[in-house]
Design a protein around this motif. Sequence first.
Motif, PDB file in Angstrom:
ATOM      1  N   ALA A  45      41.724 -14.585  34.433  1.00 16.70           N
ATOM      2  CA  ALA A  45      41.230 -15.340  33.241  1.00 16.70           C
ATOM      3  C   ALA A  45      39.824 -15.755  33.314  1.00 16.70           C
ATOM      4  N   LYS A  46      39.569 -16.055  34.530  1.00 16.78           N
ATOM      5  CA  LYS A  46      38.054 -16.683  34.644  1.00 16.78           C
ATOM      6  C   LYS A  46      37.194 -15.766  35.018  1.00 16.78           C
ATOM      7  N   GLU A  47      37.533 -14.554  35.481  1.00 16.96           N
ATOM      8  CA  GLU A  47      36.714 -13.317  35.943  1.00 16.96           C
ATOM      9  C   GLU A  47      36.092 -12.712  34.837  1.00 16.96           C
ATOM     10  N   ASN A  48      34.593 -12.333  34.956  1.00 13.53           N
ATOM     11  CA  ASN A  48      33.937 -11.673  33.868  1.00 13.53           C
ATOM     12  C   ASN A  48      33.456 -10.168  34.391  1.00 13.53           C
ATOM     13  N   LEU A  49      34.527  -9.285  34.088  1.00 13.87           N
ATOM     14  CA  LEU A  49      34.562  -7.978  34.531  1.00 13.87           C
ATOM     15  C   LEU A  49      33.725  -7.092  33.508  1.00 13.87           C
ATOM     16  N   ARG A  50      33.670  -7.511  32.434  1.00 13.35           N
ATOM     17  CA  ARG A  50      32.998  -6.544  31.268  1.00 13.35           C
ATOM     18  C   ARG A  50      31.632  -5.847  31.641  1.00 13.35           C
ATOM     19  N   GLY A  51      32.057  -4.445  31.533  1.00 13.77           N
ATOM     20  CA  GLY A  51      30.870  -3.737  31.806  1.00 13.77           C
ATOM     21  C   GLY A  51      30.450  -3.401  33.301  1.00 13.77           C
ATOM     22  N   SER A  52      31.119  -4.109  34.291  1.00 11.61           N
ATOM     23  CA  SER A  52      30.888  -4.151  35.623  1.00 11.61           C
ATOM     24  C   SER A  52      31.141  -3.066  36.240  1.00 11.61           C
ATOM     25  N   SER A  53      30.409  -2.144  37.186  1.00 11.11           N
ATOM     26  CA  SER A  53      30.794  -1.208  37.794  1.00 11.11           C
ATOM     27  C   SER A  53      32.097  -1.221  38.610  1.00 11.11           C
ATOM     28  N   ALA A  54      33.068  -0.328  38.816  1.00  7.97           N
ATOM     29  CA  ALA A  54      34.130  -0.436  39.324  1.00  7.97           C
ATOM     30  C   ALA A  54      34.789   0.743  39.661  1.00  7.97           C
ATOM     31  N   VAL A  55      35.733   0.663  41.030  1.00 11.04           N
ATOM     32  CA  VAL A  55      36.493   1.888  41.400  1.00 11.04           C
ATOM     33  C   VAL A  55      37.886   1.288  41.484  1.00 11.04           C
ATOM     34  N   LEU A  56      38.788   2.055  41.025  1.00 15.03           N
ATOM     35  CA  LEU A  56      40.185   1.710  41.235  1.00 15.03           C
ATOM     36  C   LEU A  56      40.862   2.884  42.002  1.00 15.03           C
ATOM     37  N   ILE A  57      41.659   2.383  43.046  1.00 17.05           N
ATOM     38  CA  ILE A  57      42.373   3.011  43.853  1.00 17.05           C
ATOM     39  C   ILE A  57      43.965   2.751  43.807  1.00 17.05           C
ATOM     40  N   GLY A  58      44.710   3.705  43.575  1.00 16.76           N
ATOM     41  CA  GLY A  58      46.120   3.145  43.248  1.00 16.76           C
ATOM     42  C   GLY A  58      46.547   3.364  41.798  1.00 16.76           C
ATOM     43  N   PRO A  59      47.789   2.827  41.435  1.00 15.28           N
ATOM     44  CA  PRO A  59      48.267   3.065  40.094  1.00 15.28           C
ATOM     45  C   PRO A  59      47.406   2.136  39.186  1.00 15.28           C
ATOM     46  N   VAL A  60      47.210   2.522  37.960  1.00 15.31           N
ATOM     47  CA  VAL A  60      46.608   1.678  37.170  1.00 15.31           C
ATOM     48  C   VAL A  60      47.474   0.836  36.263  1.00 15.31           C
ATOM     49  N   PHE A  61      48.601   1.027  36.361  1.00 15.36           N
ATOM     50  CA  PHE A  61      49.700   0.286  35.524  1.00 15.36           C
ATOM     51  C   PHE A  61      49.570  -1.282  35.724  1.00 15.36           C
ATOM     52  N   PRO A  62      49.520  -1.982  36.907  1.00 14.81           N
ATOM     53  CA  PRO A  62      49.358  -3.261  37.124  1.00 14.81           C
ATOM     54  C   PRO A  62      48.123  -3.752  36.451  1.00 14.81           C
ATOM     55  N   PHE A  63      47.207  -3.167  36.381  1.00  7.29           N
ATOM     56  CA  PHE A  63      45.843  -3.738  35.770  1.00  7.29           C
ATOM     57  C   PHE A  63      45.427  -3.414  34.176  1.00  7.29           C
ATOM     58  N   LEU A  64      46.383  -2.679  33.399  1.00 14.63           N
ATOM     59  CA  LEU A  64      46.342  -2.392  32.321  1.00 14.63           C
ATOM     60  C   LEU A  64      45.806  -3.696  31.421  1.00 14.63           C
ATOM     61  N   ALA A  65      46.488  -4.472  31.534  1.00 13.87           N
ATOM     62  CA  ALA A  65      46.140  -5.883  30.781  1.00 13.87           C
ATOM     63  C   ALA A  65      44.778  -6.314  30.811  1.00 13.87           C
ATOM     64  N   SER A 110      26.849   0.343  45.235  1.00 16.96           N
ATOM     65  CA  SER A 110      26.517   0.672  43.860  1.00 16.96           C
ATOM     66  C   SER A 110      27.716   0.290  43.059  1.00 16.96           C
ATOM     67  N   VAL A 111      28.455  -0.693  43.625  1.00 16.12           N
ATOM     68  CA  VAL A 111      29.638  -0.857  42.982  1.00 16.12           C
ATOM     69  C   VAL A 111      29.781  -2.449  43.036  1.00 16.12           C
ATOM     70  N   GLU A 112      30.227  -2.988  41.780  1.00 19.90           N
ATOM     71  CA  GLU A 112      30.411  -4.604  41.629  1.00 19.90           C
ATOM     72  C   GLU A 112      32.023  -5.149  42.359  1.00 19.90           C
ATOM     73  N   THR A 113      32.750  -4.230  41.660  1.00 22.53           N
ATOM     74  CA  THR A 113      34.143  -4.360  41.980  1.00 22.53           C
ATOM     75  C   THR A 113      35.204  -3.283  42.431  1.00 22.53           C
ATOM     76  N   VAL A 114      35.845  -3.344  43.457  1.00 28.33           N
ATOM     77  CA  VAL A 114      36.891  -2.530  43.602  1.00 28.33           C
ATOM     78  C   VAL A 114      38.015  -3.016  43.676  1.00 28.33           C
ATOM     79  N   PHE A 115      39.277  -2.148  43.066  1.00 32.05           N
ATOM     80  CA  PHE A 115      40.475  -2.591  42.907  1.00 32.05           C
ATOM     81  C   PHE A 115      41.415  -1.709  43.844  1.00 32.05           C
ATOM     82  N   ILE A 116      42.409  -2.301  44.818  1.00 30.77           N
ATOM     83  CA  ILE A 116      43.014  -1.399  45.456  1.00 30.77           C
ATOM     84  C   ILE A 116      44.451  -1.819  45.070  1.00 30.77           C
TER      85      ILE A 116
END
Length: 217
Positions: free
Chosen positions: A29-49, A79-85
């Motif tokens: 809720a308090k994270e500002n991720l809009r436009g941040s460079s990111a990598v996602l490893i694993g299923p996307v479903f949990p992070f859809l919202a 080169s990346v600001e956020t990684v989701f695993i």
Amino acid sequence: MKATYRTPNAFFVSPIGKRLQKQIDAFFAKENLRGSSAVLIGPVFPFLAVFEQNNPNILFETEYFIENNFFTALPPPFSVETVFIAALNDSVLNNCSLLIKEASRLLKPQGRLFFLIKNKRKTSSVEINEMPDAALSSFYEELQNFCFFIQKKKGLIYFPYTMPFWEKADQTAFSLLNGGGNFSLLCATKNLFTVSSTEDYSSTRITKASVLTSPRI
């Protein structure tokens, strides 16, 4: 009383799976991720919202770890600001040590790693076929070794039942508790420097992160 699902997809489209997405969204809720460079490893479903609300710029995405083309497809280091695993399948969970190390390579200093697992519990109230589980604490040393500092963590889905009483109890537990639950999510920040101690702990020294120079394994 146990909730059982035939596949991970069946879980994610269920009312409890959607509740998990809402709790993860609340975690951000308090994270500002809009436009941040990111990598996602694993299923996307949990992070859809989360992605619908924040819309990060995902440079690389894979549901499974496939070593043959994984490294060549990654963005360059720092080169990346956020990684989701999301370690919710065997290929990701079984390679978490390597993936945490790669996350440290990819992230800029003060970049963030969001790490999601299904908790290993003696009396789990959610059983999802084909979804492995693990103890979150088993990754703490690995995170520290690659210069991650845990900022916050949260237990998710304490009572996986759909009756109104249990929905309210689950929301209360989510609001008040940081550990436990059927899932865990943590946020860790990458530090460029780490504190290491001598064997007798009589002094400490600051060293650059080993990830800067160590080869891939």
